[in-house]
Motif scaffolding. Sequence first.
Motif, PDB file in Angstrom:
ATOM      1  N   GLY A  16       0.582  -1.018   0.110  1.00 20.35           N
ATOM      2  CA  GLY A  16       0.438  -0.563  -0.120  1.00 20.35           C
ATOM      3  C   GLY A  16       0.964   1.222   0.301  1.00 20.35           C
ATOM      4  O   GLY A  16       0.012   2.392  -0.109  1.00 20.35           O
ATOM      5  N   ALA A  17       1.973   1.117  -0.291  1.00 16.72           N
ATOM      6  CA  ALA A  17       3.639   2.175  -0.291  1.00 16.72           C
ATOM      7  C   ALA A  17       3.523   2.848  -1.254  1.00 16.72           C
ATOM      8  O   ALA A  17       3.022   2.178  -2.674  1.00 16.72           O
ATOM      9  N   ILE A  18       3.889   3.819  -1.677  1.00 10.38           N
ATOM     10  CA  ILE A  18       4.776   4.770  -2.541  1.00 10.38           C
ATOM     11  C   ILE A  18       6.223   5.028  -3.092  1.00 10.38           C
ATOM     12  O   ILE A  18       6.898   4.658  -1.282  1.00 10.38           O
ATOM     13  N   ARG A  19       6.960   5.047  -3.932  1.00  6.01           N
ATOM     14  CA  ARG A  19       8.000   5.750  -4.021  1.00  6.01           C
ATOM     15  C   ARG A  19       8.629   6.211  -3.483  1.00  6.01           C
ATOM     16  O   ARG A  19      10.234   6.669  -2.756  1.00  6.01           O
ATOM     17  N   ALA A  20       7.675   7.246  -2.779  1.00 10.56           N
ATOM     18  CA  ALA A  20       8.293   8.187  -1.994  1.00 10.56           C
ATOM     19  C   ALA A  20       8.089   8.235  -0.633  1.00 10.56           C
ATOM     20  O   ALA A  20       8.858   9.392   0.112  1.00 10.56           O
ATOM     21  N   ALA A  21       7.558   7.105  -0.381  1.00  4.88           N
ATOM     22  CA  ALA A  21       7.967   6.553   0.786  1.00  4.88           C
ATOM     23  C   ALA A  21       9.246   5.301   1.009  1.00  4.88           C
ATOM     24  O   ALA A  21       9.155   4.651   1.215  1.00  4.88           O
ATOM     25  N   GLY A  22       9.901   6.001   2.717  1.00  6.05           N
ATOM     26  CA  GLY A  22      10.918   5.251   2.806  1.00  6.05           C
ATOM     27  C   GLY A  22      11.810   4.763   1.945  1.00  6.05           C
ATOM     28  O   GLY A  22      13.060   3.840   2.802  1.00  6.05           O
ATOM     29  N   LEU A  23      12.364   5.033   0.303  1.00  2.00           N
ATOM     30  CA  LEU A  23      12.663   4.080  -0.425  1.00  2.00           C
ATOM     31  C   LEU A  23      14.194   5.105  -0.134  1.00  2.00           C
ATOM     32  O   LEU A  23      15.033   4.843  -0.794  1.00  2.00           O
ATOM     33  N   PHE A  56      -0.944   3.347  -7.892  1.00  4.82           N
ATOM     34  CA  PHE A  56      -1.081   4.272  -6.698  1.00  4.82           C
ATOM     35  C   PHE A  56       0.137   5.009  -7.361  1.00  4.82           C
ATOM     36  O   PHE A  56       0.104   5.227  -8.282  1.00  4.82           O
ATOM     37  N   GLY A  57       0.122   6.324  -5.876  1.00  6.76           N
ATOM     38  CA  GLY A  57       0.886   7.167  -5.704  1.00  6.76           C
ATOM     39  C   GLY A  57       0.833   7.842  -7.271  1.00  6.76           C
ATOM     40  O   GLY A  57      -0.538   8.746  -7.503  1.00  6.76           O
ATOM     41  N   ALA A  88       2.965  15.707   3.622  1.00  3.15           N
ATOM     42  CA  ALA A  88       2.287  15.801   2.610  1.00  3.15           C
ATOM     43  C   ALA A  88       2.578  15.032   1.148  1.00  3.15           C
ATOM     44  O   ALA A  88       2.663  14.930   0.689  1.00  3.15           O
ATOM     45  N   ALA A  89       3.514  13.830   2.036  1.00  2.86           N
ATOM     46  CA  ALA A  89       2.733  12.455   0.984  1.00  2.86           C
ATOM     47  C   ALA A  89       1.874  12.781   0.616  1.00  2.86           C
ATOM     48  O   ALA A  89       0.914  12.733   1.275  1.00  2.86           O
ATOM     49  N   PRO A  90       1.192  12.093  -0.895  1.00  2.00           N
ATOM     50  CA  PRO A  90       0.266  12.022  -1.663  1.00  2.00           C
ATOM     51  C   PRO A  90      -0.077  10.085  -1.727  1.00  2.00           C
ATOM     52  O   PRO A  90      -0.100   9.400  -1.822  1.00  2.00           O
ATOM     53  N   TRP A  91      -0.705   9.962  -0.463  1.00  2.57           N
ATOM     54  CA  TRP A  91      -0.870   9.209   0.420  1.00  2.57           C
ATOM     55  C   TRP A  91      -1.851   9.009   1.378  1.00  2.57           C
ATOM     56  O   TRP A  91      -2.324   9.870   2.277  1.00  2.57           O
ATOM     57  N   GLU A  92      -3.142   8.183   0.955  1.00  3.51           N
ATOM     58  CA  GLU A  92      -4.147   7.216   1.758  1.00  3.51           C
ATOM     59  C   GLU A  92      -3.863   6.429   2.799  1.00  3.51           C
ATOM     60  O   GLU A  92      -3.774   5.419   2.195  1.00  3.51           O
ATOM     61  N   ASN A  93      -4.442   6.216   4.081  1.00  4.68           N
ATOM     62  CA  ASN A  93      -4.191   4.998   4.703  1.00  4.68           C
ATOM     63  C   ASN A  93      -5.442   3.975   4.309  1.00  4.68           C
ATOM     64  O   ASN A  93      -7.097   4.095   4.864  1.00  4.68           O
ATOM     65  N   LYS A  94      -6.194   3.726   2.702  1.00  7.54           N
ATOM     66  CA  LYS A  94      -6.942   2.967   2.517  1.00  7.54           C
ATOM     67  C   LYS A  94      -6.134   2.451   2.053  1.00  7.54           C
ATOM     68  O   LYS A  94      -5.554   1.914   0.957  1.00  7.54           O
ATOM     69  N   VAL A  95      -6.635   1.128   1.597  1.00  6.06           N
ATOM     70  CA  VAL A  95      -6.462  -0.259  -0.219  1.00  6.06           C
ATOM     71  C   VAL A  95      -7.867  -1.061   0.164  1.00  6.06           C
ATOM     72  O   VAL A  95      -8.884  -0.992   0.862  1.00  6.06           O
ATOM     73  N   LEU A  96      -7.503  -0.766  -1.287  1.00  2.42           N
ATOM     74  CA  LEU A  96      -9.383  -1.633  -1.404  1.00  2.42           C
ATOM     75  C   LEU A  96      -9.393  -3.760  -0.861  1.00  2.42           C
ATOM     76  O   LEU A  96      -8.297  -3.939  -1.287  1.00  2.42           O
ATOM     77  N   SER A  97     -10.764  -3.992  -0.499  1.00  2.00           N
ATOM     78  CA  SER A  97     -10.584  -4.716   0.805  1.00  2.00           C
ATOM     79  C   SER A  97     -10.675  -5.765  -0.043  1.00  2.00           C
ATOM     80  O   SER A  97     -10.180  -6.564   0.620  1.00  2.00           O
ATOM     81  N   ARG A  98     -10.660  -5.726  -1.042  1.00  4.23           N
ATOM     82  CA  ARG A  98     -10.973  -7.232  -2.134  1.00  4.23           C
ATOM     83  C   ARG A  98      -9.412  -8.431  -2.149  1.00  4.23           C
ATOM     84  O   ARG A  98      -9.148  -8.935  -2.273  1.00  4.23           O
ATOM     85  N   ILE A  99      -7.923  -7.033  -2.078  1.00  5.57           N
ATOM     86  CA  ILE A  99      -6.437  -7.864  -1.349  1.00  5.57           C
ATOM     87  C   ILE A  99      -6.568  -8.611  -0.260  1.00  5.57           C
ATOM     88  O   ILE A  99      -5.747 -10.246  -0.384  1.00  5.57           O
ATOM     89  N   PHE A 100      -7.521  -9.095   0.869  1.00  2.00           N
ATOM     90  CA  PHE A 100      -7.880  -9.785   1.991  1.00  2.00           C
ATOM     91  C   PHE A 100      -8.494 -10.922   1.350  1.00  2.00           C
ATOM     92  O   PHE A 100      -8.195 -12.041   1.950  1.00  2.00           O
TER      93      PHE A 100
END
Length: 316
Positions: free
Chosen positions: A51-58, A80-81, A214-226
């Motif tokens: 659920g992350a983006i390339r701007a986060a932590g890499l 994403f991203g 200000a990262a363009p990230w939202e704390n959500k994911v399509l639930s179908r992954i589960f």
Amino acid sequence: MHNPCRAMVPESTTLTFDSTFKSHGENCAGTLMVPGAVERPPVIVMGHGFGAIRAAGLSAFARRFIAEGYAVYLFDYRNFGDSEGMPRHWVSPRRHLADWAAAIRHVRTLSGIDTGRIVLWGTSFSGGHVIQTAANDRLIHAVIAQVPHVSAIASLRQVPVRVTIRLMMAALRDHAGRLFGHPHYSRIVGRPGDTAALTTDECWEGYARLLPPAAPWENKVLSRIFLDLPFYNPLRHAHRVKAPTLIVAGRRDTVTPAHAAYRAAMRIPDCEFHLVDGSHFGLHLEDEPACLENIALQLAFLNKQVARPVRCRAAY
């Protein structure tokens, strides 16, 4: 793109290029970073975890690799991203693996880098992706997988049963809603007991620390992954990986257990395994001792398995 060596830029300079590619008809955002004064450097292809983006932590890892003379290619998955794709926030092993394959095809067309020395780098969810991708692509030069997701059973055991049941119900709701254009989302990260994908004690603070302001990230994911997760086991493909591989696991990892990573390492014919005294997110955060040890292990592996890049002679 011009050969960075010919540009005769200072050794400390990093050349950065936007470099998009197509995956199943949609544009995926990518960034190529090439170290100055290095002739045709090897390239490390990097993709993020759940659920992350390339701007986060890499960037902490990318900076260290570039300083050692390696080029880096970062990309966002579809949905994403900065990449295209609707609906947004769609985590899918099948789609992610297709994006990895498309990213590698794209990198092999780029000039100014050594496309014969491509290293795959993945973390957490993408740590499993790089293992499975390397199993399917025998031309990959080397693989680095840190705290990788390799076993659905091992990862799901970290989730309380009541939370698992709620996530499964959310997935069924999402599948029903997609028929009518009403997708259902769940949170990616939460606190213990929350209905979210990642809820162990380390997750809430650890995940947040990966995100730049200000990262363009939202704390959500399509639930179908589960409904997909229980069937995603890169461990099953580990024995087919021919490239030299480094797996780094965290002794106190509560998301992707170290024992599963060790099992994957034992199946890969040419694999180096290290257990670092750190948590899942501790291995990502460069102000943590575990992360610094992790980076040192990765640089040592690269310098052993991928010939050191050749510095250009200065122009007079």
